[in-house]
Design a protein around this motif. Structure first.
Motif, short mmCIF file in Angstrom:
data_model
loop_
_atom_site.label_atom_id
_atom_site.label_comp_id
_atom_site.label_asym_id
_atom_site.label_seq_id
_atom_site.Cartn_x
_atom_site.Cartn_y
_atom_site.Cartn_z
N GLY A 34 0.85 -1.30 -0.04
CA GLY A 34 0.11 0.19 -0.06
C GLY A 34 0.85 1.32 -0.07
O GLY A 34 0.13 2.52 0.10
N HIS A 35 2.15 1.12 -0.09
CA HIS A 35 3.01 2.35 0.09
C HIS A 35 3.12 3.28 -1.40
O HIS A 35 3.60 4.37 -1.23
CB HIS A 35 4.44 1.90 0.54
CG HIS A 35 4.29 2.09 2.24
ND1 HIS A 35 3.54 1.40 2.87
CD2 HIS A 35 5.04 2.95 3.02
CE1 HIS A 35 3.63 1.56 4.12
NE2 HIS A 35 4.51 2.63 4.20
N SER A 36 2.56 2.81 -2.21
CA SER A 36 2.47 3.48 -3.39
C SER A 36 0.98 3.77 -3.75
O SER A 36 0.40 4.91 -4.07
CB SER A 36 2.90 2.67 -4.58
OG SER A 36 4.54 2.98 -4.52
N LEU A 37 0.02 2.58 -3.70
CA LEU A 37 -1.21 2.84 -4.18
C LEU A 37 -2.19 3.61 -3.11
O LEU A 37 -2.78 4.39 -3.55
CB LEU A 37 -1.66 1.19 -4.16
CG LEU A 37 -3.40 1.05 -4.75
CD1 LEU A 37 -3.33 1.83 -6.19
CD2 LEU A 37 -3.73 -0.17 -4.66
N GLY A 110 6.22 -1.95 2.25
CA GLY A 110 6.59 -2.15 0.95
C GLY A 110 6.96 -3.58 0.72
O GLY A 110 7.58 -4.07 1.26
N THR A 111 6.52 -4.07 -0.66
CA THR A 111 6.99 -5.32 -1.25
C THR A 111 7.55 -5.26 -2.34
O THR A 111 7.44 -4.47 -3.11
CB THR A 111 5.57 -6.11 -1.27
OG1 THR A 111 4.90 -5.62 -2.47
CG2 THR A 111 4.90 -6.07 -0.05
N MET A 112 8.37 -6.30 -2.81
CA MET A 112 9.14 -6.21 -4.07
C MET A 112 8.20 -6.25 -5.12
O MET A 112 8.30 -5.54 -6.07
CB MET A 112 10.23 -7.41 -4.05
CG MET A 112 10.84 -7.50 -5.45
SD MET A 112 12.05 -8.82 -5.46
CE MET A 112 13.41 -8.04 -4.84
N GLY A 113 7.28 -7.30 -5.00
CA GLY A 113 5.99 -7.40 -6.11
C GLY A 113 5.36 -6.06 -6.38
O GLY A 113 5.23 -5.57 -7.60
N GLY A 114 5.08 -5.43 -5.23
CA GLY A 114 4.37 -3.96 -5.41
C GLY A 114 5.15 -2.90 -6.12
O GLY A 114 4.74 -2.31 -6.96
N SER A 115 6.65 -3.03 -5.70
CA SER A 115 7.48 -1.93 -6.34
C SER A 115 7.63 -2.48 -7.72
O SER A 115 7.59 -1.26 -8.55
CB SER A 115 8.63 -2.06 -5.45
OG SER A 115 9.48 -1.12 -5.86
N ALA A 122 11.57 6.12 -10.53
CA ALA A 122 12.57 6.47 -9.27
C ALA A 122 12.57 5.30 -8.38
O ALA A 122 13.58 5.55 -7.13
CB ALA A 122 12.22 7.93 -8.59
N ALA A 123 12.03 4.19 -8.59
CA ALA A 123 12.08 3.23 -7.57
C ALA A 123 13.60 2.68 -7.65
O ALA A 123 14.44 2.56 -8.80
CB ALA A 123 11.05 2.03 -8.07
N ASP A 124 14.23 1.79 -6.66
CA ASP A 124 15.39 1.32 -6.79
C ASP A 124 15.47 -0.01 -7.19
O ASP A 124 16.52 -0.12 -7.96
CB ASP A 124 15.74 1.17 -5.29
CG ASP A 124 15.86 2.46 -4.53
OD1 ASP A 124 16.75 3.24 -4.88
OD2 ASP A 124 15.26 2.75 -3.37
N ALA A 160 4.94 -4.94 -18.31
CA ALA A 160 4.34 -5.77 -19.19
C ALA A 160 3.10 -6.63 -18.66
O ALA A 160 2.68 -7.36 -19.20
CB ALA A 160 5.42 -6.72 -19.67
N LEU A 161 2.91 -6.46 -17.35
CA LEU A 161 2.04 -7.06 -16.75
C LEU A 161 0.54 -6.70 -17.48
O LEU A 161 0.17 -5.76 -17.89
CB LEU A 161 1.43 -6.66 -15.20
CG LEU A 161 2.54 -7.02 -14.16
CD1 LEU A 161 2.21 -6.32 -12.86
CD2 LEU A 161 2.52 -8.51 -13.95
N GLU A 162 -0.22 -7.80 -17.68
CA GLU A 162 -1.41 -7.80 -18.43
C GLU A 162 -2.61 -7.64 -17.25
O GLU A 162 -2.58 -8.02 -16.28
CB GLU A 162 -1.80 -9.06 -19.30
CG GLU A 162 -0.75 -9.11 -20.49
CD GLU A 162 -0.71 -10.38 -21.19
OE1 GLU A 162 -1.52 -11.40 -20.89
OE2 GLU A 162 -0.05 -10.50 -22.42
N GLY A 192 13.71 9.65 -0.16
CA GLY A 192 14.73 8.46 -0.34
C GLY A 192 14.63 8.15 -1.71
O GLY A 192 15.40 6.99 -2.04
N PHE A 193 13.51 8.43 -2.40
CA PHE A 193 13.45 7.76 -4.07
C PHE A 193 14.89 8.32 -4.75
O PHE A 193 15.38 9.27 -4.25
CB PHE A 193 12.20 8.23 -4.62
CG PHE A 193 11.12 7.55 -4.54
CD1 PHE A 193 10.98 6.53 -5.24
CD2 PHE A 193 10.16 8.00 -3.71
CE1 PHE A 193 9.81 5.54 -5.28
CE2 PHE A 193 8.72 7.15 -3.70
CZ PHE A 193 8.71 6.14 -4.50
N ALA A 194 15.13 7.53 -5.88
CA ALA A 194 16.54 7.64 -6.43
C ALA A 194 16.13 8.95 -7.47
O ALA A 194 15.34 9.00 -8.22
CB ALA A 194 16.83 6.40 -7.05
#
Ligand SMILES: Cc1cc2nc3c(=O)[nH]c(=O)nc-3n(C[C@H](O)[C@H](O)[C@H](O)COP(=O)(O)OP(=O)(O)OC[C@H]3O[C@@H](n4cnc5c(N)ncnc54)[C@H](O)[C@@H]3O)c2cc1C
Length: 289
Positions: A34-37, A110-115, A122-124, A160-162, A192-194
């Motif tokens: 939920g940290h982006s959505l 935050g999760t790897m899949g969500g990111s 700007a995500a890492d 590329a997610l459908e 902290g974003f890149a």
């Protein structure tokens, strides 16, 4: 700061989540950390009729070795990636990269899949995922896909997610002998974003020359990218300071760098070159250990 109304669903299995996605189609969105959505919903930059929370779906939060690959479940949090003994030993780039994300709260939720699915420019993780030539596994009702990292990031916030597809797992090869890796970034002090982040994986041969070089860059453009010209400029060469510096200058070849309130396009291009040079030198140093 209050989202538009939505229906909340909390499936407990992947099949249940997939059938909710099928049922509600474009009306539905998945929720991970939920940290982006959630900020996007609260700011009404995004809206949804049906929020499908993956938080109770079992079997998506692992980090394990399987069939010669390191497998990270989509719901593994940034903290779990950062602190994984397996990743620190066999693929320290992911753990190093995760440790640079946001702050403690962000890394805990935050999760790897969500990111990866969010694909913030700007995500890492995207820089590291590209440099590691990872595979991204997805599932949709009745089918599964393996997407190469190089094909996954399509544009800003676009992958590329459908429709109806759930990212389930990220797979990377364990690093081989004489391989060094590093992630370095210039960060926005508030989030902290890149502003620019560079991930490098270098393998040296018996003569100390670069047998394989992979460079992923984030923050500099509308999506993360591989710096192929830099990779080519170093492959087969002895990585002395001058060769590294010349290769790093090529990091933004063919790339239109982005400008915003944090950094102009020219400054980002300069940062990408400087950080590519530093990251390459550090990765070579680690490979030689
Ligand atoms: C203050 C703050 C600072 C931050 N700093 C950084 C930083 O320095 N570096 C950085 O990289 N990130 C940063 N982030 C972003 C953070 O890493 C988010 O956690 C991440 O971008 C999204 O992951 P999430 O699990 O929270 O996903 P969510 O916000 O829940 O979802 C994001 C998107 O992905 C989709 N989605 C989620 N899971 C899946 C799935 N399994 N399959 C398909 N689609 C899915 C959702 O539908 C949504 O569209 C920051 C966030 C905040 C709030």
């Amino acid at each position: 700061m209050i989202p538009a109304e939505f229906n909340y669903h909390a499936p407990t299995t992947l099949d249940e989540a997939l059938s909710l996605l099928d049922q509600f189609g474009d009306e539905a969105k998945l929720l991970a950390g939920g940290h982006s959505l959630i900020p996007a919903l609260k700011l009404r930059l995004s809206s949804t009729g049906h929020l499908i929370d993956l938080g109770r779906v079992s079997g998506l939060s692992y980090i394990r070795e399987d069939g010669g690959r390191l497998c990270i479940g989509a719901r593994a949090t940034h903290y779990e990636v950062e602190s994984s003994a397996l990743l620190r030993q066999k693929c320290p780039l992911l753990a190093e990269c995760a440790g640079y994300i946001g702050d403690v709260q962000v890394r805990n939720r935050g999760t790897m899949g969500g990111s990866l699915a969010h694909a913030d420019p700007a995500a890492d993780y995207p820089a590291a995922i590209l440099a590691l030539e990872a595979e991204i596994q997805t599932v949709k009702s009745g089918s599964k896909r393996n997407i190469k990292a190089g094909d996954f990031f399509v544009d800003m916030l676009t992958t590329a997610l459908e429709p109806g597809e759930i990212l389930t797992e990220v797979r990377v090869a364990p690093l081989t002998a004489k391989t060094g890796c590093v992630y370095l970034k210039v960060l926005q002090p508030a989030s902290g974003f890149a502003v620019v982040g560079v991930a490098v994986v270098v393998t040296l041969d018996a003569k100390g020359q670069c047998a394989k070089v992979r460079v992923g860059v984030t923050g500099a453009a509308s999506k993360a990218f591989r710096a192929y010209d830099t990779e080519k400029a170093l492959t087969g060469k002895t990585p002395d300071a001058n060769t590294i510096a010349q290769a790093a200058l090529q990091v933004i070849n063919g790339i239109e760098t982005s400008g915003d309130i944090f950094a102009s396009a020219e400054y980002r291009a300069h940062l990408a070159q400087v950080y590519a040079r530093r990251a390459l030198a550090k990765a070579v140093e680690r490979a030689a250990l």
